[in-house]
Design a protein around this motif. Sequence first.
Motif, mmCIF file in Angstrom:
data_model
loop_
_atom_site.group_PDB
_atom_site.id
_atom_site.type_symbol
_atom_site.label_atom_id
_atom_site.label_comp_id
_atom_site.label_asym_id
_atom_site.label_seq_id
_atom_site.Cartn_x
_atom_site.Cartn_y
_atom_site.Cartn_z
ATOM 1 N N PHE A 203 0.804 -1.228 0.000
ATOM 2 C CA PHE A 203 0.000 0.000 0.000
ATOM 3 C C PHE A 203 0.833 1.271 0.000
ATOM 4 O O PHE A 203 0.286 2.371 0.115
ATOM 5 C CB PHE A 203 -0.934 -0.009 1.225
ATOM 6 N N VAL A 204 2.153 1.161 -0.145
ATOM 7 C CA VAL A 204 3.003 2.353 -0.083
ATOM 8 C C VAL A 204 2.715 3.309 -1.239
ATOM 9 O O VAL A 204 2.516 4.521 -1.033
ATOM 10 C CB VAL A 204 4.496 1.959 -0.071
ATOM 11 N N ILE A 205 2.695 2.818 -2.466
ATOM 12 C CA ILE A 205 2.473 3.690 -3.626
ATOM 13 C C ILE A 205 1.083 4.320 -3.600
ATOM 14 O O ILE A 205 0.950 5.544 -3.795
ATOM 15 C CB ILE A 205 2.736 2.932 -4.941
ATOM 16 N N PRO A 206 -0.004 3.547 -3.354
ATOM 17 C CA PRO A 206 -1.315 4.203 -3.227
ATOM 18 C C PRO A 206 -1.347 5.264 -2.133
ATOM 19 O O PRO A 206 -1.977 6.311 -2.299
ATOM 20 C CB PRO A 206 -2.259 3.038 -2.887
ATOM 21 N N LEU A 207 -0.644 5.017 -1.029
ATOM 22 C CA LEU A 207 -0.600 6.005 0.051
ATOM 23 C C LEU A 207 0.027 7.307 -0.419
ATOM 24 O O LEU A 207 -0.493 8.405 -0.135
ATOM 25 C CB LEU A 207 0.188 5.448 1.239
ATOM 26 N N LEU A 208 1.134 7.232 -1.146
ATOM 27 C CA LEU A 208 1.802 8.442 -1.643
ATOM 28 C C LEU A 208 0.895 9.229 -2.585
ATOM 29 O O LEU A 208 0.808 10.463 -2.508
ATOM 30 C CB LEU A 208 3.099 8.055 -2.356
ATOM 31 N N ILE A 209 0.201 8.527 -3.454
ATOM 32 C CA ILE A 209 -0.680 9.189 -4.424
ATOM 33 C C ILE A 209 -1.837 9.890 -3.719
ATOM 34 O O ILE A 209 -2.132 11.071 -3.964
ATOM 35 C CB ILE A 209 -1.209 8.172 -5.455
ATOM 36 N N PHE A 210 -2.513 9.174 -2.821
ATOM 37 C CA PHE A 210 -3.674 9.756 -2.138
ATOM 38 C C PHE A 210 -3.276 10.914 -1.218
ATOM 39 O O PHE A 210 -4.020 11.887 -1.079
ATOM 40 C CB PHE A 210 -4.421 8.682 -1.340
ATOM 41 N N THR A 211 -2.109 10.820 -0.594
ATOM 42 C CA THR A 211 -1.661 11.908 0.275
ATOM 43 C C THR A 211 -1.394 13.169 -0.541
ATOM 44 O O THR A 211 -1.769 14.286 -0.139
ATOM 45 C CB THR A 211 -0.382 11.508 1.038
ATOM 46 N N TYR A 212 -0.749 13.015 -1.687
ATOM 47 C CA TYR A 212 -0.495 14.160 -2.567
ATOM 48 C C TYR A 212 -1.810 14.822 -2.984
ATOM 49 O O TYR A 212 -1.955 16.051 -2.928
ATOM 50 C CB TYR A 212 0.281 13.705 -3.800
ATOM 51 N N LEU A 213 -2.786 14.012 -3.370
ATOM 52 C CA LEU A 213 -4.063 14.543 -3.838
ATOM 53 C C LEU A 213 -4.843 15.200 -2.696
ATOM 54 O O LEU A 213 -5.456 16.259 -2.888
ATOM 55 C CB LEU A 213 -4.895 13.424 -4.472
ATOM 56 N N LEU A 214 -4.829 14.585 -1.513
ATOM 57 C CA LEU A 214 -5.536 15.176 -0.375
ATOM 58 C C LEU A 214 -4.946 16.532 -0.009
ATOM 59 O O LEU A 214 -5.680 17.468 0.341
ATOM 60 C CB LEU A 214 -5.470 14.231 0.820
#
Length: 432
Positions: free
Chosen positions: A188-199
């Motif tokens: 889940f590391v890559i999805p976490l980075l993407i969603f954090t950037y968008l949030l």
Amino acid sequence: MRGHHLKPMIKKNLEKSSGFWLSVYAISTAFGVYFCMYAFRKPFSVATFVGLSFWGVDYKILLVLAQVLGYMLSKFMGIRFISGMPKEKRAFFLLALIGLAELSLLFFALVSPPYNIFFLFLNGIPLGMVWGIVFSYLEGRNTSEVLGAGLSGSFIVSSGAVKSVGKFVMDSWGLSEFWMPFVSGLLFVIPLLIFTYLLNELPPPTEQDIRARTQREPMNASGRREFFLAYWGGLALLVGFYMFLTAFRDFRDNFMAEIWQALGYEKSVYIFTTTEIPIAVIVLLVWGGMMLIKNNQKAFMIYHWMIMLSVLLVGLSTFLYQVALLNPVWWMILVGLGLYVAYVPFGCLLFDRMLAAFRYPGTAGFMIYMADAFGYLGSVGILLYKNFGQANLSWLDFFIYSAYFLCLIGLLMIGASALYFRPRLRAISRTI
């Protein structure tokens, strides 16, 4: 250069978006971040660690206790940290905290038991801060109910989903119960980075939001003390009930594998997820619909009645299961529904409305973390009581008795809280 222009372009488009699409964006990104966080917290609980015990205590209870103690410590720390955190540093702290949690899972795998128990304690400390950071992006808006309900749906669904991932990792990839939590987190590391950037691109509340829900500003020590002393009686009742509610919720969450095993569903990989999805959807509809009530004083009282009805559902559905009028799956769904309809408001919505109802300029993070700190203290208490006070009682029977107790204590304490706040809300209404 393209990356340089991407950031302002996203924020600029969001600022022009309608309220509906901005809410969809906010829910999706916040949901994604917190869903990913659970992959660094909960997969270990699907393992049963059969046959392991130390110092006369079941090894899994020691693991759960260690993580909960870390989580509880984090909540006490968060009372000050989250309420005073600078907004521009939120994304950095969010990723750094989850990174520390994953590093702790690596050492949990490398170090032999019982010494690796300490690393689940370290795992819990940073993760306890994440909720407050994520909700700080959502609070103080006209749509905070639906945003908060959508965010809360993440931990209802993700708790079951990451358990399914953990079980899949063990069953299909042949990893041990000790390496499974670390590997599950890596997925889940890559999805976490993407969603954090968008949030982090979400625009702040508008002037209209501020007029409807009051300005949200960091609270210093004197501000926190002033607010608590003004409403300490009602807050004590709410937090006291939340201690029992969190203990029940955590017991169901951490020992769901053992409960399903006792109910005869030990071979089902997806039972953890399929029972939680309808709960999340209904909770979203119930609490998201509260945004339609614009009167903050009225909405705050409705929260009390809804919580009382939800704990009544926990007790009633348990009775119907015991007299064979509900099958195990429907019983677990209805108990989970009653549990989460009561639990979700304490994580964000109840205190967000309380600030708006009393027209107090502050942040809901202070009260959320105060409630959570004592809530996880209750979770520690129920684990110790189960091991030392009711060691011979099965997981299933202990869960049933706890459901009846939660129903009774919830009706009493939330009813008393409603009586405490009603005259104070009337006084505020006369000044508006």
